[in-house]
Design a protein around this motif. Structure first.
Motif, PDB file in Angstrom:
ATOM      1  N   SER A 279       0.894  -1.183   0.033  1.00  0.00           N
ATOM      2  CA  SER A 279      -0.074   0.020   0.003  1.00  0.00           C
ATOM      3  C   SER A 279       0.965   1.296  -0.095  1.00  0.00           C
ATOM      4  CB  SER A 279      -1.006   0.011   1.041  1.00  0.00           C
ATOM      5  OG  SER A 279      -0.300  -0.452   2.343  1.00  0.00           O
ATOM      6  N   SER A 280       2.181   0.978   0.531  1.00  0.00           N
ATOM      7  CA  SER A 280       3.074   2.204   0.623  1.00  0.00           C
ATOM      8  C   SER A 280       3.020   3.141  -0.569  1.00  0.00           C
ATOM      9  CB  SER A 280       4.169   1.921   1.330  1.00  0.00           C
ATOM     10  OG  SER A 280       4.008   1.411   2.552  1.00  0.00           O
TER      11      SER A 280
ATOM     12  N   ASP B 152       9.625  -8.191  -6.458  1.00  0.00           N
ATOM     13  CA  ASP B 152       9.259  -9.342  -5.987  1.00  0.00           C
ATOM     14  C   ASP B 152       8.091  -9.945  -6.535  1.00  0.00           C
ATOM     15  OD1 ASP B 152       7.520  -7.876  -4.618  1.00  0.00           O
ATOM     16  OD2 ASP B 152       8.441  -8.116  -2.589  1.00  0.00           O
TER      17      ASP B 152
ATOM     18  N   HIS C  51      11.529  -5.261   6.505  1.00  0.00           N
ATOM     19  CA  HIS C  51      12.070  -5.883   5.048  1.00  0.00           C
ATOM     20  C   HIS C  51      12.056  -4.888   4.024  1.00  0.00           C
ATOM     21  CE1 HIS C  51       7.699  -7.871   4.408  1.00  0.00           C
ATOM     22  NE2 HIS C  51       7.940  -6.831   3.918  1.00  0.00           N
TER      23      HIS C  51
ATOM     24  N   GLY D  75      11.373  -5.332  -0.424  1.00  0.00           N
ATOM     25  CA  GLY D  75      11.206  -6.304  -1.209  1.00  0.00           C
ATOM     26  C   GLY D  75      10.475  -7.395  -0.245  1.00  0.00           C
ATOM     27  N   PHE D  76      11.077  -8.794  -0.498  1.00  0.00           N
ATOM     28  CA  PHE D  76      10.379  -9.818   0.447  1.00  0.00           C
ATOM     29  C   PHE D  76      12.061 -10.197   1.308  1.00  0.00           C
ATOM     30  CE2 PHE D  76       6.401 -10.993  -1.272  1.00  0.00           C
ATOM     31  CZ  PHE D  76       5.686 -10.430  -0.358  1.00  0.00           C
TER      32      PHE D  76
ATOM     33  N   ASN E  56       0.107  -9.524   5.373  1.00  0.00           N
ATOM     34  CA  ASN E  56      -0.442  -9.725   3.824  1.00  0.00           C
ATOM     35  C   ASN E  56      -1.712 -10.340   3.755  1.00  0.00           C
ATOM     36  OD1 ASN E  56       1.602  -8.235   3.397  1.00  0.00           O
ATOM     37  ND2 ASN E  56       2.671  -9.412   1.847  1.00  0.00           N
TER      38      ASN E  56
ATOM     39  N   ARG F  36      -4.713  -9.430   4.882  1.00  0.00           N
ATOM     40  CA  ARG F  36      -5.627  -8.480   4.453  1.00  0.00           C
ATOM     41  C   ARG F  36      -5.914  -8.704   2.974  1.00  0.00           C
ATOM     42  NH1 ARG F  36      -1.131  -5.317   4.725  1.00  0.00           N
ATOM     43  NH2 ARG F  36      -1.068  -3.541   3.713  1.00  0.00           N
TER      44      ARG F  36
ATOM     45  N   LYS G 111       4.899   1.727  11.195  1.00  0.00           N
ATOM     46  CA  LYS G 111       6.103   1.659  10.437  1.00  0.00           C
ATOM     47  C   LYS G 111       7.150   2.327  11.320  1.00  0.00           C
ATOM     48  CE  LYS G 111       4.749  -0.845   7.025  1.00  0.00           C
ATOM     49  NZ  LYS G 111       4.337  -0.434   5.600  1.00  0.00           N
TER      50      LYS G 111
HETATM   51  C1  GLP Z   1       5.166  -6.308   1.181  1.00  0.00           C
HETATM   52  C2  GLP Z   1       6.120  -6.297  -0.032  1.00  0.00           C
HETATM   53  C3  GLP Z   1       7.010  -4.875   0.079  1.00  0.00           C
HETATM   54  C4  GLP Z   1       6.253  -3.853   0.680  1.00  0.00           C
HETATM   55  C5  GLP Z   1       5.951  -4.295   2.187  1.00  0.00           C
HETATM   56  C6  GLP Z   1       5.161  -3.267   3.037  1.00  0.00           C
HETATM   57  O1  GLP Z   1       4.948  -7.725   1.417  1.00  0.00           O
HETATM   58  N1  GLP Z   1       6.721  -7.563  -0.646  1.00  0.00           N
HETATM   59  O2  GLP Z   1       7.769  -4.737  -1.060  1.00  0.00           O
HETATM   60  O3  GLP Z   1       7.228  -2.801   0.989  1.00  0.00           O
HETATM   61  O4  GLP Z   1       5.084  -5.441   2.316  1.00  0.00           O
HETATM   62  O5  GLP Z   1       3.621  -3.268   2.428  1.00  0.00           O
HETATM   63  P1  GLP Z   1       2.853  -1.996   2.891  1.00  0.00           P
HETATM   64  O6  GLP Z   1       3.291  -1.136   2.033  1.00  0.00           O
HETATM   65  O7  GLP Z   1       1.206  -2.553   2.241  1.00  0.00           O
HETATM   66  O8  GLP Z   1       2.745  -1.676   4.281  1.00  0.00           O
END
Ligand code: GLP
Length: 260
Positions: A38-39, A67, A138, A140-141, A165, A167, A202
């Motif tokens: 989402s970021s 990824d 993290h 990417g992953f 994830n 959600r 975060k």
């Molecule tokens: C995911 C992705 C990342 C992302 C992170 C944060 O799993 N692989 O690239 O930066 O988790 O996600 P969000 O931006 O939804 O908090």
């Protein structure tokens, strides 16, 4: 590292998008590294507005996803290939033929990872890499304890990441257990890094990445090794930064000639 604390998520999107747009204006056929999650959505929406308004031409841009999940069909709505088509390629009218995503369905995942590294090299490397950050640090992953020199490879998702994830899926059981991700060494080779984070959830990860020790326990701390890394955060995500006043001062006094 440039750390920029901004009033809210809209400002984060606008300032980070202008970094990406500057790279594309410098080089029409720029290679852009694309994060999911989402970021960065605000960045993509902002770029799409500029494209629609004729202020930015992305027709020659090439995109590389960071990824991909292992085992999801490419047409699955939560595969990163689908997510990037929906949130980046379509709204920006990017040429779909210029979008690369690691092949998480490959029978030989190691070969797919090597092919991805080759494709990045053949494209001339990534000019600007957009990044989010996971609550566990993290990028990417690349989960905690990822090698700081790692290349694109298979990783096992941390339970926390799968829970975060969930959600996007029906439940955390439906979140794949493995992924293909650019490595930290791969990410470090991009010419510029643009990391965005919003929200209190975060704040610890951002503080560890920016001000903590360089450590594989916080993979995003690898940004400390990059000569051109920007971290764009809202007030909530900045709330655990010790040097927040310094970052505000630096940004407020940044001369126009230093902004390019
Ligand atoms: C995911 C992705 C990342 C992302 C992170 C944060 O799993 N692989 O690239 O930066 O988790 O996600 P969000 O931006 O939804 O908090």
């Amino acid at each position: 590292m440039e750390v920029v604390v901004l009033a809210d998520a809209d400002e984060v999107a606008r300032v980070a998008a202008s970094r990406v747009a500057a790279a594309i204006r410098r080089r029409r056929d720029a290679v852009v590294g694309l994060a999911t999650g989402s970021s960065p959505l605000g960045i993509y929406a902002t770029l799409a507005r500029w494209v629609a308004g004729g202020e930015l031409d992305v027709r020659a841009v090439t995109g590389f996803a960071l990824d991909e999940y292992v085992g999801l069909p490419a047409e699955h709505p939560q595969s990163y290939a689908s997510v990037i088509r929906r949130t980046v390629t379509a709204p920006l009218h990017l040429d779909p033929a210029r979008l690369h995503v690691p092949d998480g369905r490959a029978a030989d995942l190691r070969a797919a990872a090597e092919a991805y590294e080759r494709a990045i090299r053949d494209a001339g490397g990534i000019d600007v890499q957009i990044l989010g950050i996971g609550a566990n640090g993290h990028i990417g992953f690349n989960e905690p304890t990822s090698s700081l020199a790692s290349r694109t490879r298979v990783k096992t998702l941390a339970p926390r990441t799968r829970a975060d994830n969930a959600r996007f899926f029906g439940s955390s059981d439906e979140v794949p257990t493995h992924c293909l991700t650019q490595g930290l060494g791969t990410i470090l080779e991009a010419r510029e890094l643009v990391l965005v984070a919003q929200g209190e959830a975060k704040a610890d990860a951002v503080a560890a990445a920016v001000e903590g020790p360089l450590s594989s326990m916080c993979p995003a701390s690898v940004l400390q090794l990059h000569p051109r890394a920007g971290v764009y955060v809202d007030e909530a995500a900045a709330s655990r930064l010790r040097l927040v006043d310094y970052y505000r001062h630096t940004w407020a006094h940044k001369p126009e000639w230093q902004r390019g």
